[in-house]
Every structure is written in C-alpha cells, then in structure tokens.
Design a protein around this motif. Structure first.
Motif, PDB file in Angstrom:
ATOM      1  N   ARG A   1       0.822  -1.210   0.000  1.00  0.00           N
ATOM      2  CA  ARG A   1       0.000   0.000   0.000  1.00  0.00           C
ATOM      3  C   ARG A   1       0.855   1.260   0.000  1.00  0.00           C
ATOM      4  O   ARG A   1       0.571   2.229  -0.716  1.00  0.00           O
ATOM      5  CB  ARG A   1      -0.936  -0.013   1.229  1.00  0.00           C
ATOM      6  CG  ARG A   1      -2.053  -1.042   1.125  1.00  0.00           C
ATOM      7  CD  ARG A   1      -3.091  -0.843   2.203  1.00  0.00           C
ATOM      8  NE  ARG A   1      -2.554  -1.140   3.536  1.00  0.00           N
ATOM      9  CZ  ARG A   1      -2.546  -2.336   4.097  1.00  0.00           C
ATOM     10  NH1 ARG A   1      -3.043  -3.382   3.440  1.00  0.00           N
ATOM     11  NH2 ARG A   1      -2.053  -2.513   5.305  1.00  0.00           N
TER      12      ARG A   1
ATOM     13  N   GLU B   1       2.267   1.684  -3.381  1.00  0.00           N
ATOM     14  CA  GLU B   1       1.264   2.221  -4.302  1.00  0.00           C
ATOM     15  C   GLU B   1       1.127   3.731  -4.147  1.00  0.00           C
ATOM     16  O   GLU B   1       1.003   4.457  -5.141  1.00  0.00           O
ATOM     17  CB  GLU B   1      -0.086   1.538  -4.066  1.00  0.00           C
ATOM     18  CG  GLU B   1      -0.136   0.108  -4.577  1.00  0.00           C
ATOM     19  CD  GLU B   1      -1.478  -0.554  -4.283  1.00  0.00           C
ATOM     20  OE1 GLU B   1      -2.370   0.139  -3.740  1.00  0.00           O
ATOM     21  OE2 GLU B   1      -1.627  -1.759  -4.583  1.00  0.00           O
ATOM     22  N   ASP B   2       1.163   4.189  -2.867  1.00  0.00           N
ATOM     23  CA  ASP B   2       1.118   5.649  -2.634  1.00  0.00           C
ATOM     24  C   ASP B   2       2.331   6.305  -3.258  1.00  0.00           C
ATOM     25  O   ASP B   2       2.229   7.393  -3.858  1.00  0.00           O
ATOM     26  CB  ASP B   2       1.063   5.940  -1.118  1.00  0.00           C
ATOM     27  CG  ASP B   2      -0.237   5.451  -0.491  1.00  0.00           C
ATOM     28  OD1 ASP B   2      -1.224   5.261  -1.250  1.00  0.00           O
ATOM     29  OD2 ASP B   2      -0.264   5.249   0.737  1.00  0.00           O
TER      30      ASP B   2
ATOM     31  N   ALA C   1       1.831   6.576  -6.885  1.00  0.00           N
ATOM     32  CA  ALA C   1       0.897   7.662  -7.224  1.00  0.00           C
ATOM     33  C   ALA C   1       1.632   9.003  -7.239  1.00  0.00           C
ATOM     34  O   ALA C   1       1.415   9.840  -8.121  1.00  0.00           O
ATOM     35  CB  ALA C   1      -0.260   7.696  -6.213  1.00  0.00           C
ATOM     36  N   SER C   2       2.513   9.190  -6.211  1.00  0.00           N
ATOM     37  CA  SER C   2       3.304  10.426  -6.191  1.00  0.00           C
ATOM     38  C   SER C   2       4.207  10.499  -7.412  1.00  0.00           C
ATOM     39  O   SER C   2       4.389  11.576  -8.006  1.00  0.00           O
ATOM     40  CB  SER C   2       4.153  10.476  -4.907  1.00  0.00           C
ATOM     41  OG  SER C   2       3.326  10.440  -3.766  1.00  0.00           O
TER      42      SER C   2
END
Length: 798
Positions: free
Chosen positions: A338, A341-342, A345-346
């Motif tokens: 997780r 994944e963050d 995204a950044s």
C-alpha cells in the motif's frame, strides 16, 4: 506386273511448308538444287507414303514426328503410281500432331475404285503390289548415299551383313549365328565342375560314417559323468537354499531401509547444528526486532505493531509462534504494497508535471520566434526614439523640412532666372554699347556692365549655397521619413505580436516554476524509492529467514526419524554378515550346477547331430545328385556334338549360298561398271567369299571385294580413290537391284555419285536405263550443269 511412279503431291512434309506437285514421266528424272533445297525430301516422301516412314526415321536417326514440317501441324503426301495392266493407284498418307501424340491416316484407292484404309491394311496391299517390304525397298529400289558410304567405307563384317540382307540370305546367316556353342560349352564346364565337387563331398561323407560311432560313445560317457556330479551338486544347493533365501530377504530389507533413509535425507536441507531448537528461538527473536524496525519505518498501523510486540518464542510454542511470525510478515508485505502504491501515485503526479513541462516547452518553442521578434522590435523602437525622438516630434520636423525645402527651391529658381537674364544682358552688351533690360527697362552701358558681372558672381555663389542647403535638407528629410516609416512599421508589429508575447512570458514563468517543483519532487522520490527498496530488501530477507526457520523446525522430526532408521539398518547389516559365508557357498554351488547343466545340454545336442541317420541321408542325397548330374552331362555332351555338326553344316550352306549368289552378280557388276565408268584404271571387280580361321574356333566366311588395276589384283579398300570406291559400290547395288527388283520398274538414287567428276556422272546417267533395263529412274544431284549435256531428261528444279 511393273510399278512406275507418276505424280507426287506434298504439303508440310519435312522441308516443304507449301503445297508442291512433281510429275515423273518414263525415263530419267533429275531433281536438281543446292543443299537444303528439298531433293532428299522428295524421295523421303515416296518412302513415307508407301511405308509410313523414311530411310532416316526407319534407322532411328530422326524422330518420326520430325517428318512434319516445324511450321505445320499435319504432313500430307499423295502419290499416283501406275501398275502395268491395271491402271493408276492413288495413295494418300497424313501424319498430324495432336495432344502430344502422332495421329496417322492412310488410304489407297485402286483403279477400280476400291478403297483400303488403315496403316496395317494398306501397307499389306503395298507390299504385295511392290513385292518387297520397307527394308528391301530402301536397300534396292531407293538407294541412299548413306548406304553407299557404309558399303564403301565400312568394315568387312558390316559389308557382309548388309550384302546378305540385299541378296536374300540373311535368314540363313542369322540362323547360323544364333547357334551358340559357347553357351552349351559353358554349361558342360559348369556341370563337370559341380560333379567333381559332389564326388569329393561324397567321399568325405563316407569317411565320416566310420568315425561316427566312436565319437558318440565318447560323448555318452562324458554325459554320464556329468549327471553323477549334477546329482551331488543339486543336493548341496537344496540344503543351502533356506540360508540363501534368508540372506536375499535381509538384503532386500536393507535396500528398502537405505532407500527410506535416503528419501528422509532429501527432505533435510540443513546441517544438524542449524536445526537446534535454541538457535532457532534465538534467530526468531532477532527477526522480531528487525521486523519491528521495518514496521516503524513504514509507519505501520498500531494494531500490527502491538501484534508483533505480544509475540513471544518459547520451546513449547515454537511452531505456532513461527506461524504467527510469518503471518505478521505477510501483513507487513501488504502494508508495504500500500505504501509503495502511494509512492507510485506520487511518482505518477511527478510524471504528469513532466508531461505538462514538456507541453509548455513545446508551446514556448512555437512562441519563441514571435517573442524574439517582439523584443527586437521593441529594442529598435527605443533605439530610434533615443536618436531621433518620438514619432510626433519626427512628424513636426518633417513638416518643417518640407516647408524649408520648398522655400529654398523657390529661391534657387528665382536666382537661376536672374542669373540667366544677367548673362544675356552681359552678352548683348558686349555686342553693343548699351542694352535695355526687358524686365525693369534700365539701360546698361559698358560702365554699368561691370557691376552686373559682379552681381553674376555673387548670384552664382548664392545659388551654390542654396543648392548645398537644399541637398542637405532633402537628405535629412529622406532619413527622417525612413525612420518615421520604420517606427510606424515597428509599432504595428508590436501591436500584432503583443498577445503572443504576453503568453510567452506567462508560459515561461510557469515553466520555471514547474522546473523547480519537478526537481524538488524528483529528489524526494529518489530518497523515498531508495528507502523503500532498502526496506523491501530487508523485508525479503526477514521473510526468507522466517520461512527457513519454519523448515528447520519441521526438519527436527525428520532428523529424529533418520537416526531411528539408521539404527535399524545397522542391526540388519550385522545379521546379513552372519549369513554371508553360507550364501557365498550357495552361489558357488549354484553357478557350478548351471555350468554343468549347460555342458550336458551341449553334449546332448552334439549327440543329436551325430545320429547315423543324418550322415546316411547325406550320403544318399549325394548319390542321387551325382547320378542326376552324370545324366545331365551325357545329354549336354550329346547336344554339343549335334550342335557342332549343325553349326558346321549351316556354315557350309551359308558359304555355298554366298558363292552361288555372287557368280551371276559378278558378271552384272562388271557389265554396269564398264558402262558407267569406261576408264582403264579399274579393269574388273570381283566379289568373293573368303574364309577366316582363328586357332581354337570354327572358321567364318565373309564377302571381300577385289579389283584388278594394272593387271594386279587388290583388295577393294587398299588402292581405289573415294570416287572409284563409290562407283564400284554403286555398281554392286545396281547389280543386286537388277536381280531382286521384284514387281517395280523404277529406281531412286539419292546423290549417287557425290565425289566424281561431271563427265562420269553424265556417262552414268546415259547408260543407266540400258544396263538396268528399267523404264524409270529418279536421281537427286547438286550438279546442275550435267542436265544440259543429256537429252530427253525430265528436270525438277528446286
């Protein structure tokens, strides 16, 4: 009954592509023309229409389909021939190419109107009318220079075979040559050799009968001794069999136990020291601390950290605790995913900014020419205004200069008019004493003229000054006008580019701002990525070590089972060692028993092969074969004797036939030769039958041609020139023709004398009908001049 040719029609046959007609009256017909004109094709057409082939196709020199002209699909030949006492026959033959094969149609119409069709039926009628078949026709009635050449220059055997055919005794010669003594002789030699071999084998078989009983008695004694030893060994083997069975059972059990241990060891991947429980517990505590550090750095949920904190490792709960540890590691991986994944995204946001930055750079590149043009125009305006002033000031100065230039021009014009007037007055005054000014009416004399001249000089200097001033003013006016025009154009350009310039400045500021943001974001992302990859590597090692601890803990039970199995294996091996001496004794006895059994079987097999009936049967078979071969030998010897007598008789008959045939032939040859070749060099020609003998073989006979030249007799091939040989051979063929021409009353000669002079050719043609007593002769020749030297000759010019 005599057959004569009357008319020939050809189309698309060999060299003839068009329809041609040739007539043949009685007497001599000369077919004249150069090489390739079609002379031979006319004679070939007559052969073809009679028999369906010609000389060259019959010999296999050319394919039959070559008789059709290359430019046509069908060859057509029609012949009208006359039979004495019956009338004229019409014979037609067609040969066509169709679907890769030849289609033939032939029809014969008799003088009475009866029609025969079909190759076999028509050719049967033709052979009956002519009294000869195709082979006889091309060797007597239609003579080719090829046949003449073969007889003139061929070997004696070749010439003899051809003459036998021409003289009608070929069947006797063929029968004589078909009697093969060599085949019977080779069969005799084969049978004699085979008979000698069988007699040798028979003697050997008889000798073998005398030693057969002794050999059988010896082998039977050896078999009896072996059977006694076999009985003793069998009893010994049976006594040892329980021990051997127990030994083999133990061995199988040991092999099974070893296999079991081997499989258990395959399940153990670690050394014994690594599966120690206390070491496993110690490493598990270390993994717990490493995992806590990872979770804290990942900012994991407090619930997960508390679950890890409550996890304890003892000897009683090692298995369940390790399982819980693996679950926490799995949850740590989930949280890491997780977090990753963050991070991704950044990273995607940064990529979007990069995409925006790239788009801005593309727009800036497009706007840059307009922005540059705007800045350059703005800079040029400032430069011009600083040098010349603003546009309003320039406009005012231009108006003043225009007024000034106009005033100066007016002054120059007035001054020039005054100057011209004064110059006229001075010129008139120089001619007369006084002159009156037409403008002001003043009278000028010589004294006042001097003042006028002074005024001219002053006026000239004034005009020069005014013109210089005018030139400077005009130059200045042009300069100011150009500057004013540039300012106006530059201001128009600034107005048209102002919006694009503003966008360019705005996008440039946004690009610089984005550049800074992207640089800062990429630095942060690289730091985060390095940290997350480091945590991933640590977490991977923790995960691997947690699984390894579970495997090592599970291997403890397998190691314990291995120790138990090895103990059982040692006991079995000790028990096996006790049975081993007796087992070896059993194996030795069993091997000896098997060996003696094989030896006994081998001796019994020898006894079976040495049965007296086998040898007796062999002797009987040999006696029967010898008797059969002796009968065959007697028959072959009788046959050979009879064949020798037949061969000798046929040879004598053939020789006698040849001698009888040439008695009358020699007279005719010389008669023809003297008529066609009256030269004194060749006095006589004689065809003789000569016998040739070789040591060990029967004599053979053949024809030999002798000539008398200068009172001396020579062999035909030793002395004569090529032309003389041709004349002799042609005389020979015509002599044969005169004897066997059967029902025909014509002869066809294809270039009969190619290598003799025209005088001999003329003499040959003049005497041909007389010596042969024929009504019609058709000849081909390239010698066109000879036709003019012979009267009454029918000429076909090609």
């Amino acid at each position: 009954m005599g057959v004569k040719l009357r008319r020939l029609e050809v189309k698309c046959f060999r060299g003839f592509s068009s329809h041609r007609v040739f007539d043949f009256p009685d007497g001599i017909t000369l077919i004249i023309g150069p090489v390739g004109a079609g002379k031979t094709s006319i004679l070939s057409a007559i052969q073809f229409v009679f028999f369906g082939t010609d000389f060259y196709a019959g010999l296999g020199v050319i394919q039959r389909e070559s008789l059709v002209n290359v430019g046509c699909r069908e060859a057509f030949v029609r012949l009208y021939f006359e039979v004495t006492g019956e009338g004229v026959y019409k014979l037609e033959r067609r040969l066509a190419r169709a679907d890769g094969r030849l289609v033939e149609h032939v029809a014969l119409e008799t003088p009475t109107g009866e029609v025969f069709e079909g190759p076999s039926k028509v050719e049967g009628v033709i052979e009956e009318i002519l009294g000869m078949d195709f082979q006889e026709f091309i060797r007597s009635a239609s003579l080719s220079y090829v046949l003449v050449h073969m007889l003139a220059y061929g070997r004696s055997l070749t010439r003899s075979r051809a003459l036998d055919i021409l003289l009608g005794i070929n069947a006797v010669r063929s029968f004589h040559e078909s009697i093969s003594l060599n085949r019977v002789r080779s069969s005799l030699e084969r049978v004699r050799a085979e008979l000698a071999t069988l007699r040798s084998e028979y003697e050997e078989a008889v000798r073998n009968l005398s030693v057969l009983s002794e050999k059988r008695a010896q082998i039977a004694s050896e078999v009896e001794d072996i059977e006694k030893r076999l009985g003793e060994l069998s009893a010994r083997v049976e006594a040892l069999r329980p021990v051997a069975e127990k030994y083999e059972s133990l061995k199988r059990e040991i092999e099974g136990e070893r296999s079991y241990v081997s499989k258990l060891r395959e399940r153990v991947k670690h050394a014994p020291s690594e599966v120690d429980l206390y070491k496993i517990l110690e490493e598990a505590e270390g993994l717990k601390h490493s995992l806590r550090d990872i979770l804290e750095r990942l900012k994991a949920p407090q619930k997960l950290l508390e679950a890890l904190e409550h996890l304890t490792f003892t000897s009683e709960n090692t298995g369940s605790a390790l399982a819980d540890l693996e679950k926490i590691v799995d949850e740590a991986w989930s949280h890491y995913d997780r977090v990753w994944e963050d991070f991704q995204a950044s990273a995607r946001e940064v990529e979007l900014k990069k995409a925006e930055l790239a788009a801005l750079e593309k727009v800036l590149v497009e706007l840059e020419p307009s922005a540059t043009e705007y800045e350059e125009a703005e800079e040029r305006v400032q430069e011009l205004e600083s040098k010349y002033g603003k546009a309003s000031e320039l406009e005012e100065e231009v108006r003043k200069l225009e007024q000034e230039i106009k005033e100066t021009s007016r002054k120059i014009q007035i001054s020039r008019s005054l100057l011209q007037l004064k110059q006229v007055l001075i010129e008139e005054a120089s001619k007369r004493r006084s002159v009156q000014c037409q403008v002001c009416g003043t009278t000028l004399d010589s004294r006042s003229i001097e003042k006028v001249e002074e005024g001219v000089e002053q006026l000239t200097r004034s005009i020069v000054d005014l013109e210089r001033k005018l030139s400077e003013s005009e130059k200045r006016l042009r300069e100011l006008r150009e500057v004013l025009e540039d300012l106006r154009g530059l201001k128009v350009l600034l107005v048209s580019r102002e919006l694009e310039y503003e966008k360019y400045k705005e996008y440039l500021e946004r690009k610089e701002s984005l550049d800074e943001e992207v640089r800062e974001d990429e630095i942060k992302l690289r730091e985060k990525e390095r940290e997350y990859k480091e945590l991933s590597a640590i977490l991977t090692r923790v995960d691997e070590r947690a699984h390894d601890l579970r495997r090592r803990f599970a291997e403890q039970e397998v190691v314990s089972e291995i120790l138990k199995a090895e103990g059982r294996l040692r006991k079995l091996e000790e028990e096996l060692a006790e049975y081993e001496p007796k087992y070896k004794e059993y194996v030795t006895a069993k091997s000896e028993l098997d060996s003696l059994t094989k030896e006994k079987d081998s001796l019994n097999a020898q006894l079976k092969t040495l049965e007296e009936s086998v040898v007796v049967d062999q002797v009987k078979r040999l006696e029967e074969k010898i008797h059969s071969l002796e009968n065959e030998l007697a028959e072959l010897e009788s046959l050979y004797s009879r064949l020798e007598r037949i061969k000798s008789a046929t040879r004598e008959i053939l020789t006698e036939l040849r001698r009888k045939r040439i008695e009358e032939l020699n007279r005719k040859i010389n008669e023809i030769l003297r008529a066609v070749y009256p030269a004194e060099q060749v006095r006589a020609v004689e065809l003789e039958v000569v016998e040739k003998r070789k040591k060990g073989t029967a004599p053979t006979s053949y024809y030999e041609v002798f000539v008398e030249v200068g009172g001396t007799k020579y062999r035909f091939s030793e002395l004569l020139s090529d032309g003389q040989k041709t004349i002799v051979v042609l005389s020979l063929l015509l002599a044969i023709y005169s004897q066997i021409r059967r029902n025909i009353d014509f002869v066809m000669l294809d270039e009969p004398l190619p290598n003799v002079d025209d005088r001999i050719k003329v003499n040959f043609l003049k005497s041909l009908s007389t010596v042969l007593d024929i009504r019609q002769a058709i000849l081909t020749t390239q010698a066109e001049d000879i036709a003019k030297r012979i009267e009454g000759v029918n000429i076909i010019q090609l």
